[in-house]
Design a protein around this motif. Structure first.
Motif, PDB file in Angstrom:
ATOM      1  N   MET A  44       0.652  -1.231  -0.052  1.00  0.00           N
ATOM      2  CA  MET A  44      -0.064  -0.157  -0.027  1.00  0.00           C
ATOM      3  C   MET A  44       0.838   1.218   0.107  1.00  0.00           C
ATOM      4  N   ARG A  45       2.091   1.081   0.842  1.00  0.00           N
ATOM      5  CA  ARG A  45       2.897   2.553   0.750  1.00  0.00           C
ATOM      6  C   ARG A  45       3.516   2.754  -0.520  1.00  0.00           C
ATOM      7  N   ILE A  46       3.919   1.665  -1.119  1.00  0.00           N
ATOM      8  CA  ILE A  46       4.578   1.700  -2.508  1.00  0.00           C
ATOM      9  C   ILE A  46       3.462   2.174  -3.544  1.00  0.00           C
ATOM     10  N   LYS A  47       2.340   1.718  -3.365  1.00  0.00           N
ATOM     11  CA  LYS A  47       1.320   2.068  -4.412  1.00  0.00           C
ATOM     12  C   LYS A  47       0.928   3.680  -4.198  1.00  0.00           C
ATOM     13  N   ASN A  48       0.942   3.985  -2.864  1.00  0.00           N
ATOM     14  CA  ASN A  48       0.782   5.495  -2.547  1.00  0.00           C
ATOM     15  C   ASN A  48       1.788   6.413  -2.972  1.00  0.00           C
ATOM     16  N   ILE A  49       2.946   5.989  -2.993  1.00  0.00           N
ATOM     17  CA  ILE A  49       4.065   6.737  -3.491  1.00  0.00           C
ATOM     18  C   ILE A  49       3.934   6.882  -5.066  1.00  0.00           C
ATOM     19  N   LEU A  50       3.814   6.084  -5.752  1.00  0.00           N
ATOM     20  CA  LEU A  50       3.332   5.809  -7.301  1.00  0.00           C
ATOM     21  C   LEU A  50       2.222   6.748  -7.380  1.00  0.00           C
ATOM     22  N   LYS A  51       1.303   6.626  -6.917  1.00  0.00           N
ATOM     23  CA  LYS A  51      -0.054   7.404  -6.949  1.00  0.00           C
ATOM     24  C   LYS A  51       0.048   8.805  -6.851  1.00  0.00           C
ATOM     25  N   ASN A  52       0.804   9.278  -5.901  1.00  0.00           N
ATOM     26  CA  ASN A  52       1.160  10.726  -5.520  1.00  0.00           C
ATOM     27  C   ASN A  52       2.494  11.205  -6.186  1.00  0.00           C
ATOM     28  N   ASN A  53       2.805  10.568  -7.171  1.00  0.00           N
ATOM     29  CA  ASN A  53       4.103  10.939  -7.999  1.00  0.00           C
ATOM     30  C   ASN A  53       5.180  11.327  -7.005  1.00  0.00           C
ATOM     31  N   LEU A  54       5.265  10.496  -5.750  1.00  0.00           N
ATOM     32  CA  LEU A  54       6.399  10.953  -4.753  1.00  0.00           C
ATOM     33  C   LEU A  54       7.908  10.301  -5.154  1.00  0.00           C
ATOM     34  N   ASP A  55       7.666   9.263  -6.176  1.00  0.00           N
ATOM     35  CA  ASP A  55       8.863   8.516  -6.694  1.00  0.00           C
ATOM     36  C   ASP A  55       9.868   9.542  -7.340  1.00  0.00           C
ATOM     37  N   GLN A  56       9.123  10.561  -8.024  1.00  0.00           N
ATOM     38  CA  GLN A  56       9.729  11.654  -8.893  1.00  0.00           C
ATOM     39  C   GLN A  56      10.255  12.875  -8.167  1.00  0.00           C
ATOM     40  N   SER A  57      10.104  13.089  -6.875  1.00  0.00           N
ATOM     41  CA  SER A  57      10.343  14.141  -5.923  1.00  0.00           C
ATOM     42  C   SER A  57      11.467  13.598  -5.192  1.00  0.00           C
ATOM     43  N   SER A  58      12.571  14.848  -5.141  1.00  0.00           N
ATOM     44  CA  SER A  58      13.549  14.833  -4.537  1.00  0.00           C
ATOM     45  C   SER A  58      13.525  15.541  -2.964  1.00  0.00           C
ATOM     46  N   LEU A  59      12.703  16.527  -3.247  1.00  0.00           N
ATOM     47  CA  LEU A  59      12.394  17.316  -2.249  1.00  0.00           C
ATOM     48  C   LEU A  59      11.887  17.129  -0.786  1.00  0.00           C
ATOM     49  N   PHE A  60      11.082  16.031  -0.835  1.00  0.00           N
ATOM     50  CA  PHE A  60      10.427  15.367   0.237  1.00  0.00           C
ATOM     51  C   PHE A  60      11.383  14.666   0.993  1.00  0.00           C
ATOM     52  N   TYR A  61      12.312  13.972   0.168  1.00  0.00           N
ATOM     53  CA  TYR A  61      13.171  13.019   1.071  1.00  0.00           C
ATOM     54  C   TYR A  61      14.693  13.613   1.335  1.00  0.00           C
ATOM     55  N   GLN A  62      14.915  14.598   0.839  1.00  0.00           N
ATOM     56  CA  GLN A  62      16.394  15.387   1.060  1.00  0.00           C
ATOM     57  C   GLN A  62      16.913  15.102   2.289  1.00  0.00           C
ATOM     58  N   ASP A  63      16.261  15.460   3.297  1.00  0.00           N
ATOM     59  CA  ASP A  63      16.860  15.495   4.669  1.00  0.00           C
ATOM     60  C   ASP A  63      16.418  13.825   5.262  1.00  0.00           C
ATOM     61  N   LEU A  64      16.183  12.871   4.555  1.00  0.00           N
ATOM     62  CA  LEU A  64      15.641  11.556   5.032  1.00  0.00           C
ATOM     63  C   LEU A  64      16.875  11.134   5.695  1.00  0.00           C
ATOM     64  N   GLU A  65      18.031  11.204   5.424  1.00  0.00           N
ATOM     65  CA  GLU A  65      19.056  10.601   6.019  1.00  0.00           C
ATOM     66  C   GLU A  65      19.247  11.008   7.703  1.00  0.00           C
ATOM     67  N   GLU A  66      19.016  12.369   7.797  1.00  0.00           N
ATOM     68  CA  GLU A  66      18.987  13.095   9.093  1.00  0.00           C
ATOM     69  C   GLU A  66      17.839  12.742   9.899  1.00  0.00           C
ATOM     70  N   ASP A  67      16.580  12.459   9.330  1.00  0.00           N
ATOM     71  CA  ASP A  67      15.249  12.295  10.158  1.00  0.00           C
ATOM     72  C   ASP A  67      14.852  11.007   9.600  1.00  0.00           C
ATOM     73  N   LYS A  68      15.123   9.712  10.242  1.00  0.00           N
ATOM     74  CA  LYS A  68      14.799   8.314   9.930  1.00  0.00           C
ATOM     75  C   LYS A  68      13.379   8.234  10.234  1.00  0.00           C
ATOM     76  N   THR A  69      12.555   8.975   9.635  1.00  0.00           N
ATOM     77  CA  THR A  69      10.894   8.689   9.974  1.00  0.00           C
ATOM     78  C   THR A  69      10.578   7.929   8.672  1.00  0.00           C
ATOM     79  N   HIS A  70       9.312   7.516   8.896  1.00  0.00           N
ATOM     80  CA  HIS A  70       8.639   6.555   7.927  1.00  0.00           C
ATOM     81  C   HIS A  70       7.932   7.536   6.930  1.00  0.00           C
ATOM     82  N   ILE A  71       7.614   6.659   5.704  1.00  0.00           N
ATOM     83  CA  ILE A  71       6.631   7.518   4.979  1.00  0.00           C
ATOM     84  C   ILE A  71       5.316   8.125   5.768  1.00  0.00           C
ATOM     85  N   PRO A  72       5.049   9.263   5.208  1.00  0.00           N
ATOM     86  CA  PRO A  72       3.982  10.304   5.928  1.00  0.00           C
ATOM     87  C   PRO A  72       2.813   9.496   5.854  1.00  0.00           C
TER      88      PRO A  72
END
Length: 510
Positions: A470-498
């Protein structure tokens, strides 16, 4: 009175006292007869050659009963008769009590003869003649034995099962935890193994575990017990309600078990059912080897010489207790087996039909309209799919090749990250089949979004440790697989997919 016996014993050198003891009659009676015999005009050897009628004619007709002694016995019988219906009553017990208190006790044979004369039966009762190999009577003893929990000291009451072949009266006894269906059937199976053969019928009391609905003429037998009888090629024949004579023999066996087995065990402590049954088995050998009082043979000898040859042979395999579940055939061509939370295939033409599942510890059978449509070895693994490929339609046969390697090969053309997601989903699934369905759905996403986007979405899901379908499906549905902005600080903040709402916000922000 056979006068020739008195003459013969006298010629053998027996005294009057010893003759009285040997024949179980009064010494005064013997003395009276000896006076008449001695006073006759014939020698003892001549008298011995006379027939009974001629011998009796030599003596005046008079009673030989010692009135005082007889009256004492009659008074004692009045107390005996009042206790006749008390549980555990035996004539032998009362005779032993009488012999201790009487000054000149009768023999046991004369004791019984006088009792029958005094209390002649008015109401007749048919004597049941038992044909060898025809029946096995079963019942549970009213009194329980006990085992002790070695760790807690708890005293646990256990039931005692008794089986008897009425012709030879050969008896089987074992202790069990309860009178429930499973224990009853197990005990019956053990009894048949003990006898080494099968009678034509098993005669039970109207036990709840054997009879679903009692009736004097047509009782309803428990389905599992009936199936047990079918396996052993015999029938179940419950005793008639309110007809105690039908089960008199087994109830007498229960009483004898109290005497021969319960009593010797009274001061012993057992810490397991196995230990108790081992001791019962030892005592049972002696019980079956005892000679009958009025027969020159034991139960075991009668069984071996008379009854055993009339028993039918045992089946090649022991019976396994069956249980039953109802289930509807699902669209995939499987029935859901709730005890193990697993699935078993049936021929696809029965999809949508209601079936009855018969199952044992080792086998699962599926029946439709009383006809078996599927047979499987039972798989205890929860959530398993158990398939006979002959049952499946052509569109379903592909499912039989499902395995972790199969899905990794299916994922490989769509990218390394897809393969990694497949591996992680399968590793995290409680049951393999549940994981198979999830990764199948994941791989199918390439049809809507393409392999490149699917691989990229899997990469982001792996980075966020959010590898679910479901989470991978939501990433594709909301085009988050093409965004770098949302995950640029992922290495600093190890949070789950919103959450779903946050994903939408991130898409709007982009």
């Amino acid at each position: 009175m056979d006068l020739k016996q008195i003459i013969s014993l006298n010629l053998d050198g027996f005294s009057n006292r010893k003759i009285a003891t040997t024949l179980g009659i009064s010494r005064n009676t013997v003395n009276s007869y000896m006076k008449f015999l001695t006073a006759s005009d014939y020698s003892f050897k001549e008298l011995l050659s006379f027939d009974n009628a001629r011998l009796s004619a030599l003596f005046p007709s008079h009673t030989t009963i010692d009135n005082e002694r007889h009256d004492e016995l009659m008074l004692y019988f009045e107390g005996v008769n009042k206790a006749r219906n008390h549980p555990g009553f035996t004539f032998l017990y009362h005779y032993q009590e009488y012999a201790q208190q009487a000054s000149q006790p009768y023999s046991y044979t004369q004791f019984m003869e006088h009792y029958r004369r005094k209390y002649a039966k008015v109401k007749g009762s048919m004597k049941l003649e038992h044909e060898a190999g025809n029946e096995m009577y079963i019942d549970y003893a009213g009194k329980k034995l006990h085992v002790v929990n070695k760790e807690t000291g708890e005293v646990i009451p256990v039931e005692v099962f008794i089986a008897i072949l009425p012709s030879s009266q050969y008896t089987y006894v074992e202790a069990s935890l309860s009178q429930k269906r499973e224990d009853l059937i197990t005990s019956c199976g053990n009894a048949l193994q003990f006898y080494g053969g099968v009678p034509k019928a098993i005669v039970s009391d109207n036990l709840k575990s054997a009879v679903t609905r009692a009736s004097k003429y047509e009782p309803e037998i428990n389905r599992s017990f009936k199936d047990f009888a079918r396996h052993y090629n015999c029938v179940i024949n419950p005793t008639r309600s309110y007809a105690p004579q039908d089960k008199a023999l087994v109830e007498n066996a229960v009483h004898l078990v109290y005497l021969r087995i319960y009593y010797p065990l009274r001061e012993m402590t057992f810490f397991s059912l196995q230990d108790l049954n081992r001791e019962i088995k030892r005592l049972l050998v002696g019980y079956n080897d005892l000679l009958f009082q009025r027969k020159e043979a034991s139960r075991r000898e009668l069984f071996q010489s008379v009854e055993r040859e009339y028993l039918k042979p045992l089946p090649t395999s022991a019976y396994e207790i069956k249980d039953y579940k109802r289930a509807k055939v699902q669209k995939m061509g499987y029935v859901y087996f709730s005890p193990d939370k697993s699935y078993y295939s049936v021929p696809y033409r029965y999809i949508g039909k209601k079936t009855l599942i018969h199952y044992t510890k080792t086998v699962v059978e599926v029946y439709y309209n009383h006809v078996r449509i599927a047979l499987h070895h039972r798989n205890p693994s929860k959530g398993s799919y158990n398939t006979n490929t002959d049952h499946l339609s052509s569109t379903h046969k592909g499912y039989t090749s499902w395995s972790p390697e199969y899905f990794k090969n299916k994922a490989a053309p769509h990218g390394a990250h897809v393969v990694n997601c497949v591996e992680k989903i399968l590793a995290d699934s409680e049951y393999p089949e549940t994981g198979y369905k999830r990764v199948m759905g994941l791989i199918q996403l390439h049809k809507s979004y393409g392999s490149k986007r699917l691989d990229n979405a899997c990469k982001r899901a792996l980075q966020a440790d959010a590898t679910s379908y479901m989470r991978i499906k939501n990433i594709l549905k909301n085009n988050l697989d093409q965004s770098s902005l949302f995950y640029q600080d992922l290495e600093e903040d190890k949070t789950h997919i919103p959450s779903h709402q946050n994903i939408r916000g991130a898409a709007a922000y982009q």
